[in-house]
Design an enzyme around this catalytic site. Structure first.
Site, PDB file in Angstrom:
ATOM      1  N   TYR A 177      -3.005 -12.167   3.278  1.00 18.69           N
ATOM      2  CA  TYR A 177      -2.903 -11.694   1.798  1.00 18.69           C
ATOM      3  C   TYR A 177      -1.693 -12.738   1.343  1.00 18.69           C
ATOM      4  CZ  TYR A 177      -5.891  -8.106   2.499  1.00 18.69           C
ATOM      5  OH  TYR A 177      -7.205  -7.257   2.833  1.00 18.69           O
ATOM      6  N   LYS A 218       0.889  -1.287   0.033  1.00 22.15           N
ATOM      7  CA  LYS A 218      -0.068   0.057   0.040  1.00 22.15           C
ATOM      8  C   LYS A 218       0.644   1.205  -0.137  1.00 22.15           C
ATOM      9  CE  LYS A 218      -3.285  -2.961   0.391  1.00 22.15           C
ATOM     10  NZ  LYS A 218      -3.933  -3.422  -0.848  1.00 22.15           N
ATOM     11  N   TYR A 241     -12.382 -14.622   3.977  1.00 18.42           N
ATOM     12  CA  TYR A 241     -11.382 -13.773   4.053  1.00 18.42           C
ATOM     13  C   TYR A 241     -10.817 -13.847   5.545  1.00 18.42           C
ATOM     14  CZ  TYR A 241      -9.090  -9.149   4.649  1.00 18.42           C
ATOM     15  OH  TYR A 241      -8.365  -8.043   5.016  1.00 18.42           O
TER      16      TYR A 241
END
Length: 335
Positions: A289, A49, A263
């Protein structure tokens, strides 16, 4: 590509290393595995990010913002990096945390990224699972405006056209590194969630006529939805950077077979991948992730998806701080 046309800060530790994973390659029997260390970008343990935030926060400052508002799951890596860059720039930061994972584990609720969010001075607000979290940003922005502030809204994962420019830049960087060492890249593989990383990579590699396929390993949505989200954003990125002809639909590939129960919910493959990367290469993945992305990579290697002579680059999107929220997953005997 002339990315200097767009507002950008230069705070990330770039270029990130491109390293061979020789022990893991030998263990799995080929193809030759490489890793792009985007866990080394800086900003409070780094992660993918940070590249997006260089462009997002450049735009925020250009617009005169004094507050940034974003959202994500409780253990959001994006939120932590946003809090870090806001602290460095002296901006107020508000993070909306969606309780996407059902748990009362205090490690998950208060450790890992949440601990770092608070340490970095972010204001945290809790939301139940299932709502439109990007839509929830606007009422908070209205509150800030009413108090005289100038908010800048960042969608989850920093995944809009502006944020995805960070991975257009990464595609440029990766090709430069590969060409400098005469490395032919046959595949780029990474974890795909909010779509910005994959969309930027696809658009960037297409703009440079690289011919390199990008394989996203999904961490949340079903394949059809994930590919649709990535393609839509990649098309918008292509338009922003002036790529004529757009992005062909077949250039967007996501394998969503490794999500598991949902998730952020651990899988045996994710646990194995985290342990293999740690014990073979000394590299820490995250449980949500990069761990599931690596689980997909490892399983596809074992199934013969790649040829033995291929060079496969795994983009490490960071997030090791999240390991501390999953202590019982990796050390169940510790209680």
């Amino acid at each position: 590509m002339h990315l200097a046309r767009f507002p950008r800060l230069h705070l990330a530790h770039l270029p990130t290393p491109l390293e061979p994973m020789e022990r893991l390659t030998r263990l799995l029997g080929g193809p030759r595995l490489w890793i792009k260390r985007d866990d080394c970008t800086g900003l409070a343990t780094g992660g993918n990010k940070t590249r997006k935030l260089e462009f997002l926060m450049g735009e925020a400052l250009a617009e005169g913002a004094d507050c940034v508002i974003t959202q994500g799951a409780v253990q959001t890596n994006h939120g932590r990096q946003t809090a870090a860059i806001a602290a460095r720039l002296g901006l107020r930061c508000i993070i909306l945390l969606e309780h996407r994972v059902t748990t009362e584990d205090p490690d998950y609720l208060y450790n890992g990224n949440v601990l770092l969010d608070r340490l970095l001075g972010a204001e945290l607000r809790d939301y139940p699972s299932g709502g439109d979290m990007n839509a929830a940003l606007e009422p908070v922005a209205a509150e800030v405006r009413a108090a005289g502030g100038r908010p800048y809204l960042i969608p989850g994962g920093g995944s809009n056209v502006t944020g995805a420019l960070g991975y257009v830049a990464c595609a440029e960087e990766l090709l430069y590194q590969a060409n400098a060492r005469s490395l032919r890249i046959d595949y780029v593989v990474h974890a795909t969630g909010s779509a910005g990383t994959q969309a930027g990579l696809v658009a960037g590699l297409e703009a440079m006529s690289s011919g390199i396929p990008v394989l996203g390993i999904g961490v949340r949505a079903p394949r059809e939805k994930q590919e649709e989200n990535v393609h839509r954003l990649a098309e918008a990125v292509a338009e922003r950077i002036g790529l004529k002809g757009g992005i062909r639909r077949e250039r967007v590939i996501a394998n969503c077979d490794y999500v598991g129960a949902g998730y952020g919910i651990p899988t045996p493959g994710m646990i194995e991948a985290v342990e293999l990367f740690a014990r073979q290469e000394g590299i820490l993945l995250d449980p949500v992730y990069s761990g599931k992305g690596a689980a997909g990579l490892i399983d596809l290697v074992r199934k013969g998806y790649f040829s033995k002579s291929d060079n496969v680059v795994f983009v490490h999107t960071g997030g090791a701080a999240g390991l501390f929220a999953y202590r019982r997953t990796f050390a169940p005997a510790a209680g």
